[in-house]
Design an enzyme around this catalytic site. Structure first.
Site, short mmCIF file in Angstrom:
data_model
loop_
_atom_site.label_atom_id
_atom_site.label_comp_id
_atom_site.label_asym_id
_atom_site.label_seq_id
_atom_site.Cartn_x
_atom_site.Cartn_y
_atom_site.Cartn_z
N THR A 244 12.11 21.20 76.61
CA THR A 244 11.58 22.36 77.33
C THR A 244 10.84 23.26 76.36
OG1 THR A 244 12.09 24.22 78.80
CG2 THR A 244 13.63 23.81 77.01
N LYS A 247 13.19 27.44 76.32
CA LYS A 247 14.44 27.89 75.71
C LYS A 247 14.18 28.19 74.22
CE LYS A 247 16.93 25.87 79.52
NZ LYS A 247 17.68 24.75 80.11
N THR A 277 -0.72 22.10 89.76
CA THR A 277 -1.60 22.81 88.83
C THR A 277 -0.97 22.88 87.45
OG1 THR A 277 -2.51 24.11 90.64
CG2 THR A 277 -2.74 25.04 88.43
C1 LIG Z 1 17.34 24.04 81.45
C2 LIG Z 1 17.49 22.54 81.40
C3 LIG Z 1 16.47 21.70 81.83
C4 LIG Z 1 15.26 22.21 82.56
O1 LIG Z 1 14.37 22.85 81.71
P1 LIG Z 1 13.43 24.00 82.33
O2 LIG Z 1 12.30 24.05 81.40
O3 LIG Z 1 14.26 25.24 82.36
O4 LIG Z 1 13.05 23.55 83.70
C5 LIG Z 1 16.57 20.33 81.60
N1 LIG Z 1 17.66 19.82 81.00
C6 LIG Z 1 18.69 20.59 80.60
C7 LIG Z 1 19.86 19.96 79.95
C8 LIG Z 1 18.64 21.98 80.81
O5 LIG Z 1 19.67 22.73 80.47
#
Ligand SMILES: *Cc1c(COP(=O)(O)O)cnc(C)c1O
Length: 403
Positions: A244, A247, A277
């Site tokens: 991601t 985070k 998009t």
């Molecule tokens: C938060 C999370 C996701 C999703 O990521 P986002 O960018 O927030 O949609 C995927 N896998 C795990 C283990 C997560 O904790």
């Protein structure tokens, strides 16, 4: 059909179980995070946030915000379309190159979130490889579970981090039958870390592909922020890495990094990628600054680990039931859904401390907890305040302490 009745019945079911979610309405302040303003029933309050997944505070980093200001002034707000229809900007191309390099893979592909990255990739691979068996760790995130389900093929769930059980399932189909082993590196609720190398070696012994969600590790671990697989020097053993940008990197978006063939197939077949998009170039510019900075700076990662270790020790010193783990997550066990919510409410109203209670179905019943995520911007004073407040609330509700 009594639509209204059905809707309120569904909500009442959650309420009676203590599972009905109430969002905390907060405003973060650039430059003074983790301080924020809470908009509550009795007006505004200044609080300290202890449960953000902006683990390093990169969402507040001046390099990141400056890059976003520059981008919006140069190119405007949105991307204007799907990647196919005018939504591929030079920012997207550069970021995909940067991420492929981060994970030492041939290619990378951006998605609007990590959730979509998991869902789109696993469902697409499931369909492309026909009746491939997907072997999924029992604690995998909802986005992986959903992707696997939508792939429509056979699935087996393996006991969390249990190599023997994994081997049993790998042996349950012929060696040349297509298989994907899907798991995470850092599990975000218990904060434990998977034995990635052993899992990959086992998977490859039985001819499976390895799919690793490093969402709670990218930016945070490894000499360049490439995650646990980079830290352990085993990037080449992971076939598909998913991460991601929201985070550790502090902005928004998700991605996979893999061989050019995998990326090209997902790019070409996944509806969740094709028909949506693309990320705003402003977001992508911020992520680019964040990824580039964390490739060369270890200051944030070191301070992050130091804060987590210190907080864990401080909580243990007053006998609070901290779950010990080797990552940056600091879970404190309450083990009761209603009490867990009550503790969080008290912390917010009486001590101006915001931590979200973690209840079923995010964690199993009976393991309800508070999940603290100390970041490099939490000061010693904030930690002292937190420990004092928790100590008081634990005493007030007579909650079990550590042995
Ligand atoms: C938060 C999370 C996701 C999703 O990521 P986002 O960018 O927030 O949609 C995927 N896998 C795990 C283990 C997560 O904790």
């Amino acid at each position: 059909m009594d639509y209204a009745g059905k809707l309120s019945e569904a909500l009442d079911a959650l309420k009676s179980e203590g599972r009905y979610r109430v969002f905390a309405d907060i405003v973060r302040h650039r430059g003074s995070f983790p301080r924020a303003t809470f908009h509550g029933p009795s007006g505004e309050d200044e609080i300290v946030v202890w449960c953000s997944n902006d683990y390093l505070g990169m969402g507040q980093n001046e390099l990141v915000t400056a890059a976003m200001h520059e981008a919006i002034d140069l190119v405007g707000a949105g991307s204007g379309g799907t990647r196919n229809i005018s939504g591929t900007t030079h920012y997207h191309v550069e970021l995909e190159e940067e991420i492929a390099d981060l994970h030492q893979k041939e290619a990378a592909l951006l998605f609007t979130s990590g959730y979509i990255a998991n869902d789109a990739t696993l469902s697409t691979l499931g369909r492309i490889f026909g009746d491939s068996l997907i072997i999924s760790d029992e604690l995998n995130h909802a986005s992986m579970i959903e992707g696997i389900r939508r792939g429509g093929g056979p699935k087996r769930v393996w006991r969390h981090n249990d190599l023997e059980h994994l081997e049993e399932l790998l042996q349950s189909v012929p060696l040349d039958h297509p298989k994907i082993v899907a798991f995470e590196s850092v599990y975000s609720m218990d904060g434990d870390i998977a034995p990635i190398e052993a899992i990959c070696d086992l998977a490859h012994k039985y001819g499976a592909l390895t799919y690793l969600d490093e969402v709670h590790a990218v930016g945070l671990y490894g000499p360049r922020g490439g995650g646990i697989a980079e830290r352990d020097g085993i990037l080449d053993k992971v076939d598909i890495i998913e991460g991601t940008l929201a985070k550790g990197f502090g902005v928004m978006g998700g991605y996979i990094a893999a061989s050019s063939a995998v990326v090209d197939v997902v790019r070409s077949y996944a509806p969740g990628f094709i028909f949506s998009t693309s990320l705003s170039p402003v977001l992508v510019a911020g992520v680019l600054a964040s990824v580039r900075h964390l490739k060369s700076s270890n200051v944030e990662r070191e301070r992050h680990q130091e804060r987590a270790t210190k907080l864990r020790r401080m909580l243990l010193d007053v006998g609070l039931p901290v779950m010990m783990c080797e990552s940056h997550i600091v879970p404190v066990m309450v083990k009761d859904a209603v009490l867990c919510k009550q503790v969080a409410d008290d912390l917010l109203s009486d001590h101006k401390i915001y931590v979200q209670p973690i209840n079923y179905p995010t964690v199993p019943r009976g393991t309800e907890r508070l999940r603290f995520t100390p970041c490099p911007l939490h000061t010693d004073e904030m930690m002292d305040d937190l420990v004092r407040a928790l100590d008081a609330v634990w005493t007030r509700h007579n909650i079990k302490r550590a042995a």
